[in-house]
Design an enzyme around this catalytic site. Sequence first.
Site, PDB file in Angstrom:
ATOM      1  CE  LYS A 134      31.135  37.478  -5.516  1.00 44.22           C
ATOM      2  NZ  LYS A 134      30.250  36.368  -5.127  1.00 44.22           N
ATOM      3  CB  CYS A 138      15.391  31.908 -11.256  1.00 39.15           C
ATOM      4  SG  CYS A 138      16.476  33.108 -10.479  1.00 39.15           S
ATOM      5  CD  GLU A 168      19.656  37.792 -12.860  1.00 36.58           C
ATOM      6  OE1 GLU A 168      20.198  38.300 -13.859  1.00 36.58           O
ATOM      7  OE2 GLU A 168      19.925  36.659 -12.437  1.00 36.58           O
ATOM      8  N   GLY A 200      14.884  31.833 -19.797  1.00 26.64           N
ATOM      9  CA  GLY A 200      16.263  31.515 -19.427  1.00 26.64           C
ATOM     10  C   GLY A 200      16.562  32.103 -18.067  1.00 26.64           C
TER      11      GLY A 200
END
Length: 436
Positions: free
Chosen positions: A35, A264, A156, A261
């Site tokens: 990463k 969270c 998001e 959905g």
Amino acid sequence: MKITIIGTGYVGLVTGACLAEFGHHVTCMDKDSGKINSLLAGKIPIYEPGLTELVRKNVEEGRLFFTTELEPCVSSASAVFLAVGTPTSRRGDGYADLTYIYAAVRDLAPHLSKYTVVIDKSTVPVGTARQVARLIREENPAADFDVVSNPEFLREGAALADFMRPDRIVIGTESVKAQSVMKEIYDPLYLISTPFVFTGLESAELIKYAANAFLSIKISFINEMANLCEEVGADVVDLAKAIGLDGRIGGKFLHPGPGFGGSCFPKDTLALLRIAQENGVSARSVAAAVEINAAQKAGMVKKIRDALGGDVSGKTIGVLGLTFKPETDDLRDAPALSILPPLHEKGARIQAHDPQGMEESKKMFPEFFYVQNVYEAAEGADALVLMTEWNQYRALDLDRLKSLMRNPLFIDLRNVYSPQRLQAAGFTYVGVGRKA
Ligand code: UGA
């Protein structure tokens, strides 16, 4: 200020990039060298609008760094953010899995060499901050530190705006010294009059769960109203608008759809239920929201099946959108995951498109067909299902769509289109909570 962020997932990366943009010297640390190497090469592992550019800019301007080495970035930092993952535990009992948090704390504790504020940014059960403090004391009795709970409220797809212009900043700590460090970190937000809520540790931890649970309840409420509207011939879009104009109710999070959905709401509602249960307190409104949400997803399968005459076998269903919401590549707990497999199992051919979610979906559902654009999804379809309200699905060429479909049936699970408009274009329209 020198700041270290542990964990370069969604929250860690957004927090790191935004704090660097505020002018701080920020090091993002992750154990995963793959990463970090890809971040060093300028590759951002998640899709979040604006994030790649913000990371690049701050790296180039010498404020944002990436590393796998914990010791130097912890010992030199005035503040260390914990932003590692807290998935729902694999036991499936609603607990948040704190393994990563506690491992990170044990790793960092020996390197605390001067006064440091350790900040819980991950969403964690009430009591975790105190446990973090206990662990640090255990590992390094000489450490000079305070623990702060500073929950994030990032959506998001809109995370940068949420970070830079938040509705509020919640800071949970009992230490005045830690409060002043936190004020310095968020100093640019004082200039734009952001409300700061200073509280104790437990309150800050619970605020995060309560906020997500309340929003989930709002969504489940409007989804139930949508179902009622369908039965009595009312229109839930009008209903939501009218009740939302009451300032006490507010119009946000009153959009009916296929159920909530994401990473969270489903996780945090379950975790809150677990916290309530452990403390012998009922949280029936939250339990109902969770139950309604599962029923809503199942109800969408029935809606699609009924619209197709009760039998989907041999039918082609074009699907627009797979992610749990637009502007993300995230499929976690997306309604599509509950709605599409039962239709496929009953013999439907799923012909799906998503601007960002297809790579992930291909791994999970190799049995679906994936297409490169909206119009390919409509080709030969017996129904077109609008699952996620991506902007590019909002202005479709209806004549072209109709000419491509075997049967002009448009199932709009996000109520993006007006029934009248679709009907005028020759479609059979099915929405959520509104008259056809
Ligand atoms: C949510 C919260 O909105 C953030 O404040 C919080 O920080 C974040 O969780 C988190 O805990 O980290 P997010 O999951 O990114 O953010 O997305 P939302 O925009 O809240 O949407 C969640 C789900 O609810 C989506 O599936 C969305 O389609 C659904 N939704 C939302 C509705 O069905 N109706 C609505 O009116 C609003």
